[in-house]
Write an enzyme that holds these catalytic residues in place. Sequence first.
Site, PDB file in Angstrom:
ATOM      1  N   GLY A 195      76.970  29.505  72.286  1.00  0.00           N
ATOM      2  CA  GLY A 195      78.213  30.157  71.888  1.00  0.00           C
ATOM      3  C   GLY A 195      78.190  30.569  70.425  1.00  0.00           C
ATOM      4  O   GLY A 195      77.145  30.807  69.829  1.00  0.00           O
ATOM      5  N   SER A 196      79.381  30.589  69.818  1.00  0.00           N
ATOM      6  CA  SER A 196      79.510  31.200  68.482  1.00  0.00           C
ATOM      7  C   SER A 196      78.695  30.533  67.411  1.00  0.00           C
ATOM      8  O   SER A 196      78.599  31.037  66.300  1.00  0.00           O
ATOM      9  CB  SER A 196      80.939  31.179  68.003  1.00  0.00           C
ATOM     10  OG  SER A 196      81.815  31.001  69.018  1.00  0.00           O
ATOM     11  N   ILE A 197      78.172  29.369  67.730  1.00  0.00           N
ATOM     12  CA  ILE A 197      77.387  28.672  66.733  1.00  0.00           C
ATOM     13  C   ILE A 197      76.152  29.496  66.345  1.00  0.00           C
ATOM     14  O   ILE A 197      75.539  29.275  65.311  1.00  0.00           O
ATOM     15  CB  ILE A 197      77.028  27.275  67.301  1.00  0.00           C
ATOM     16  CG1 ILE A 197      76.907  26.263  66.191  1.00  0.00           C
ATOM     17  CG2 ILE A 197      75.816  27.324  68.153  1.00  0.00           C
ATOM     18  CD1 ILE A 197      77.002  24.851  66.677  1.00  0.00           C
TER      19      ILE A 197
END
Lengths: 97, 645
Positions: free
Chosen positions: B319-321
């Site tokens: 994800g956004s990581i």
Amino acid sequence: MSQASTILGLSLSKVMAVVWLLMLFSGLSVVYVSHQCRLLYSELAVLEQKKNGLQVAWGQYLIEESALASLHRVEVFAQQKLGMQAPVLDQIVVVKP
Amino acid sequence: MKREQTKSRRPSGSKSRSSRGRQPGARQLGLSAWRYRVVVVGLALLPLAALWKIASLQVLPDIDRGFEFLKGQGDDRMVRKEEIPGYRGVITDRRGEPLAVSTPVLSIWADPRVLDANADQLAPLARQLGIKLSVLTGRIAHYAGKEFMYLSRRITPRQAEAILELGIPGVYKNTEYKRYYPAGEVTAQLVGFTDIDDVGQEGMELAFNESLAGRSGFRQVLKDQKGRVIKDLRLLSSEKPGKNLALSIDLRLQYAAYRELKAAITHFRAASGSVVILDVHSGEVLAMVNQPSFNPNDRSRLNTQAMRNRAATDLIEPGSIMKPLTMVAALESGKFHPSTVIDTSPGHFRVGRKTFVDHKNYGPLDLTGILKKSSQVGTTKIAMALEPEAIRGVFERVGLGQGPGTGFPGESAGFLPNKQRWRPVERATMAFGYGLAVTPLQLAQAYGVLASGGTKTAVSLLKISPEDRQVPSELDRVIPSAIAVDVREMMKSVLEKGGTGTRAAIPGYEVAGKTGTSHKVGAAGYQQDHYVSLFAGMVPADSPRLVAVVVIDDPRSEDYYGGLVAAPVFSKVTAEALRFLNIPPDIPFPKSELVTAKEASFKEDLPKETSPKDVQTSRSGADKSMAKSDLAGVQKLVRAQGGAT
């Protein structure tokens, strides 16, 4: 002939006697030294056994120590019995060398 | 009597008269010659007979049971086989704290037939064993006619000696080795465990079984009557003591990470979780903990789910990581710099047949702002402007899709798709971390690249001594230094007021990090209410020493955002790690200015994370076919991403 029967001014029979004595001494020395060797070796064996025993004990103490000094236990002890706490920020003084 | 006397006188007499005849002694005594000869021959035969006897005893086989018999009898009384113990090596942490120690334990066994015959001595035996006499006799009756039964297994030598000192016939001991794990569940998955024969079965115990394993040797010795060893005859087989193994982890950090992770898992009712802390300079893993865990010292109720070292084996969709790495690709392209402004209004952006939605309309944001707010629209717009392979290239360079090479059994290489042709939607989802799968360890390694200023260091689960430490060279460089520094600078904003990761802040230290919340893949594609919450960050932000990754899988509480669930764990664990490692604070800390997260205030303010829920909002009916996808795990989710056109 006279040269053959004397060595360093001693007659052959006297030389033989000296050599016999030396041999006897050497033989007895061998007996003595091997006895000493066995004594020392048995001491070594005893010490080695002791070493193994200590090794075992060390392993057990190691386990005991890390069980008693486990971070969880220390933490619980410090917080609950000793009333300790981690210092909050303004209690920390940074010392520069 | 008279004859013996004359014989004893003979030598002196015979010497002087030896020239007179062949048998002067016989003539002188007036004896007939034959009698003299018989005596002489007889006397000569006696030593020969003695010699023959000696030879037959010592040299010739098969006579008088042969010399082997006598030699064997002699050896049986003197020669003994001694065991030279070779223990399995100790596993320690980097500071020498023991994590796995073998210690001999004794098992007491008995010959039931002998024991049965000594029934009067059973009462003290039962008392010493700590069981009732009736139980003991019952067990003996059960094993009646057999030759072997255990009385007590794996007890300490002291307990065993107490039993043996009773001197009951038919009771014997047997030395076995037992492995203890003092750190217990804190290091359970990493260290692994051994089976009853002391052979590694899981974790590092398995990976380094060859070098850890010890082999006992035997030597032949002479013992005297008192049982003392007096001579070493020969070595039958040399012992091989197991080599000790120092892991890279620091037990203090490991414990702190485990405690905080466990607390968070319980609080958020999550299914599982992992924390990895990495030393930026050496690549050593300082902590690697997982929940759920198990007690390796008592495996009677072992749950196989708890045995996995999730941090190294389990795949998650990050994800956004991954957005900081997308920013690396953006800056590398030369089309963007950190202050390039991108208009994210009206808060949604359509790619192909999908629309990516922000939590709210953020309006114009620069790259730093996009990262801070974790804007989906901004990231997508950047991805669209880049070469199709650019983002994947950065991911690959920082080690995603490749095994970290720690040698940990079952270590996963993750999954990074490789495509001939990238559809726009695939480029967009890749940019915010969907359509690929990574392990927490790989995430830590990837963030380690940013932290070290762009050089990639191999992660290690073994302690690297300072002299073996490799100085990163330009050959290890995968990201230009200036870009790594820029992205780190951008990542600082995530923890600033209004960012998604404010709760990861550590008083006194500047932190650079990124939150992530990704939807879990279920049987029918992305699940609406199952998430993975993540936080990855580095401290101190300007010259990072530590990288930490927190993954919390499927929190069932109301909160599930990485910034609410994983970030506080990061903050607590890393703060403690910094204190343990004596890393000085890098910002002066006037108390008033510290960002201290309060439960209520940030909740509304917290920008929404990347979530495919938004991606899916405008999916057409064609997507329903994905539900039929029978490919498991990663392939399923990749197909779900790719099949959306």
